[in-house]
Motif scaffolding. Structure first.
Motif, mmCIF file in Angstrom:
data_model
loop_
_atom_site.group_PDB
_atom_site.id
_atom_site.type_symbol
_atom_site.label_atom_id
_atom_site.label_comp_id
_atom_site.label_asym_id
_atom_site.label_seq_id
_atom_site.Cartn_x
_atom_site.Cartn_y
_atom_site.Cartn_z
ATOM 1 N N GLU A 1 2.615 4.527 13.233
ATOM 2 C CA GLU A 1 3.800 4.308 12.381
ATOM 3 C C GLU A 1 4.105 5.544 11.559
ATOM 4 O O GLU A 1 5.264 5.926 11.392
ATOM 5 C CB GLU A 1 3.562 3.114 11.433
ATOM 6 C CG GLU A 1 3.512 1.778 12.135
ATOM 7 C CD GLU A 1 3.373 0.629 11.148
ATOM 8 O OE1 GLU A 1 3.993 0.664 10.073
ATOM 9 O OE2 GLU A 1 2.635 -0.330 11.451
ATOM 10 N N ALA B 1 9.820 0.099 4.218
ATOM 11 C CA ALA B 1 8.492 0.466 4.706
ATOM 12 C C ALA B 1 7.480 -0.515 4.129
ATOM 13 O O ALA B 1 6.944 -0.309 3.045
ATOM 14 C CB ALA B 1 8.159 1.897 4.295
ATOM 15 N N GLY B 2 7.303 -1.623 4.846
ATOM 16 C CA GLY B 2 6.398 -2.650 4.335
ATOM 17 C C GLY B 2 7.025 -3.405 3.175
ATOM 18 O O GLY B 2 6.320 -3.868 2.282
ATOM 19 N N THR C 1 0.799 -1.232 0.000
ATOM 20 C CA THR C 1 0.000 0.000 0.000
ATOM 21 C C THR C 1 0.828 1.276 0.000
ATOM 22 O O THR C 1 0.457 2.276 -0.626
ATOM 23 C CB THR C 1 -0.908 0.011 1.264
ATOM 24 O OG1 THR C 1 -1.406 -1.290 1.457
ATOM 25 C CG2 THR C 1 -2.036 0.986 1.108
ATOM 26 N N GLY C 2 1.878 1.291 0.779
ATOM 27 C CA GLY C 2 2.763 2.464 0.768
ATOM 28 C C GLY C 2 2.285 3.637 1.608
ATOM 29 O O GLY C 2 2.648 4.778 1.332
ATOM 30 N N SER C 3 1.490 3.361 2.667
ATOM 31 C CA SER C 3 1.056 4.507 3.490
ATOM 32 C C SER C 3 2.229 5.084 4.279
ATOM 33 O O SER C 3 2.301 6.294 4.492
ATOM 34 C CB SER C 3 -0.105 4.116 4.411
ATOM 35 O OG SER C 3 0.328 3.208 5.390
ATOM 36 N N ASN C 4 3.163 4.247 4.690
ATOM 37 C CA ASN C 4 4.374 4.780 5.336
ATOM 38 C C ASN C 4 5.219 5.554 4.331
ATOM 39 O O ASN C 4 5.816 6.576 4.673
ATOM 40 C CB ASN C 4 5.206 3.651 5.956
ATOM 41 C CG ASN C 4 4.716 3.276 7.332
ATOM 42 O OD1 ASN C 4 4.834 4.044 8.287
ATOM 43 N ND2 ASN C 4 4.123 2.089 7.444
ATOM 44 N N HIS D 1 8.605 -1.811 11.992
ATOM 45 C CA HIS D 1 7.977 -3.112 12.249
ATOM 46 C C HIS D 1 6.769 -2.902 13.165
ATOM 47 O O HIS D 1 6.869 -2.187 14.163
ATOM 48 C CB HIS D 1 8.996 -4.055 12.896
ATOM 49 C CG HIS D 1 8.465 -5.433 13.097
ATOM 50 N ND1 HIS D 1 8.351 -6.339 12.057
ATOM 51 C CD2 HIS D 1 7.966 -6.053 14.199
ATOM 52 C CE1 HIS D 1 7.830 -7.462 12.517
ATOM 53 N NE2 HIS D 1 7.587 -7.316 13.812
ATOM 54 N N LEU E 1 -0.882 1.535 12.589
ATOM 55 C CA LEU E 1 -0.408 2.187 11.358
ATOM 56 C C LEU E 1 -0.420 3.720 11.498
ATOM 57 O O LEU E 1 0.507 4.402 11.036
ATOM 58 C CB LEU E 1 -1.274 1.735 10.174
ATOM 59 C CG LEU E 1 -0.686 1.949 8.777
ATOM 60 C CD1 LEU E 1 0.661 1.276 8.619
ATOM 61 C CD2 LEU E 1 -1.642 1.425 7.711
HETATM 62 C C1 GRF Z 1 3.247 -1.593 8.101
HETATM 63 O O1 GRF Z 1 2.455 -2.019 9.171
HETATM 64 C C2 GRF Z 1 4.709 -1.899 8.358
HETATM 65 O O2 GRF Z 1 5.077 -1.743 9.696
HETATM 66 C C3 GRF Z 1 4.776 -3.341 7.967
HETATM 67 O O3 GRF Z 1 3.970 -3.442 6.810
HETATM 68 C C4 GRF Z 1 2.972 -2.420 6.840
HETATM 69 C C5 GRF Z 1 3.124 -1.625 5.584
HETATM 70 O O4 GRF Z 1 2.101 -0.701 5.414
HETATM 71 N N1 GRF Z 1 6.138 -3.785 7.820
HETATM 72 P P1 GRF Z 1 2.202 0.403 4.290
HETATM 73 O O5 GRF Z 1 2.534 -0.296 2.974
HETATM 74 O O6 GRF Z 1 3.258 1.387 4.677
HETATM 75 O O7 GRF Z 1 0.830 1.032 4.257
#
Ligand code: GRF
Length: 193
Positions: free
Chosen positions: A179, A92-93, A19-22, A114, A176
């Protein structure tokens, strides 16, 4: 550890699989005037990763690599990163385990987020495992990456309350949100201007 940096921003690559929300929160962070990083490259192991859209939206160079052959994929990534003078990698994911050689060649320059309070619940299915163990708190951790899975030096953690009513999905959602705040904060902690 606080690394003092000069007036130039640290060129950074973010590695994603989904998804890439981080990623989005890191892009927004990098655009702040006083941010220590500039985000120059998005790397994915998956051509269909939803997060790749942020490369288009924010006009950041993005590339997907085929990890069927990890050695070749990593060689191509290193070539790309050298071209762009990348000095920091933020995972990031990113759902692949990088090779020991790759990690060693970027020693101390790879961070990961994590979704648990490490050292608890390394690996996958962290939220369900935390709920099944009746944890009162779970959370997230930003840490340096070393050659052992989810085991490098911890930079920052954020606790999140686990309610009796929580499911893996509701807990993941709450964590999240934290995060997205924790990753930028951890980068600031490591790189002071
Ligand atoms: C997050 O919960 C990260 O900690 C884990 O995978 C997820 C990725 O989410 N390693 P996103 O792709 O950043 O939305």
């Amino acid at each position: 550890m606080v690394l003092s940096i000069g007036p130039k921003k640290i060129k950074c690559a973010v590695f994603i699989s989904g998804t890439g929300s981080n990623l989005k929160s890191l892009i927004q962070f990098s655009k702040k005037k006083n941010s220590p990083i500039s985000l120059e490259l998005i790397v994915s192991d998956n051509l269909k990763a939803k997060g790749l859209k942020f490369g288009k939206i924010f006009k950041i160079s993005s590339k997907a690599f085929n990890f069927k052959n990890k050695i070749i994929a990593e060689k191509k990534i290193i070539y790309e990163m050298k071209n762009k003078e990348i000095k920091l990698i933020c995972l990031a994911g990113f759902m692949r385990i990088l090779s020991k050689d790759f990690i060693k060649s970027f020693k101390g320059k790879i961070l990961n987020i994590h979704p648990s309070l490490l050292p608890k619940y390394k690996g996958l299915n962290t939220h369900q495992r935390a709920i099944s163990s009746r944890e009162k708190y779970s959370g997230c951790t930003v840490h340096f990456v070393n050659t052992k899975l989810d085991s490098g030096k911890i930079i920052l953690q954020k606790r999140v309350r686990v309610l009796n009513s929580d499911t893996a999905k509701s807990l993941a959602k709450k964590i999240l949100i934290q995060e997205h705040k924790l990753y930028p904060k951890a980068i600031r902690k490591v790189f002071s201007r």
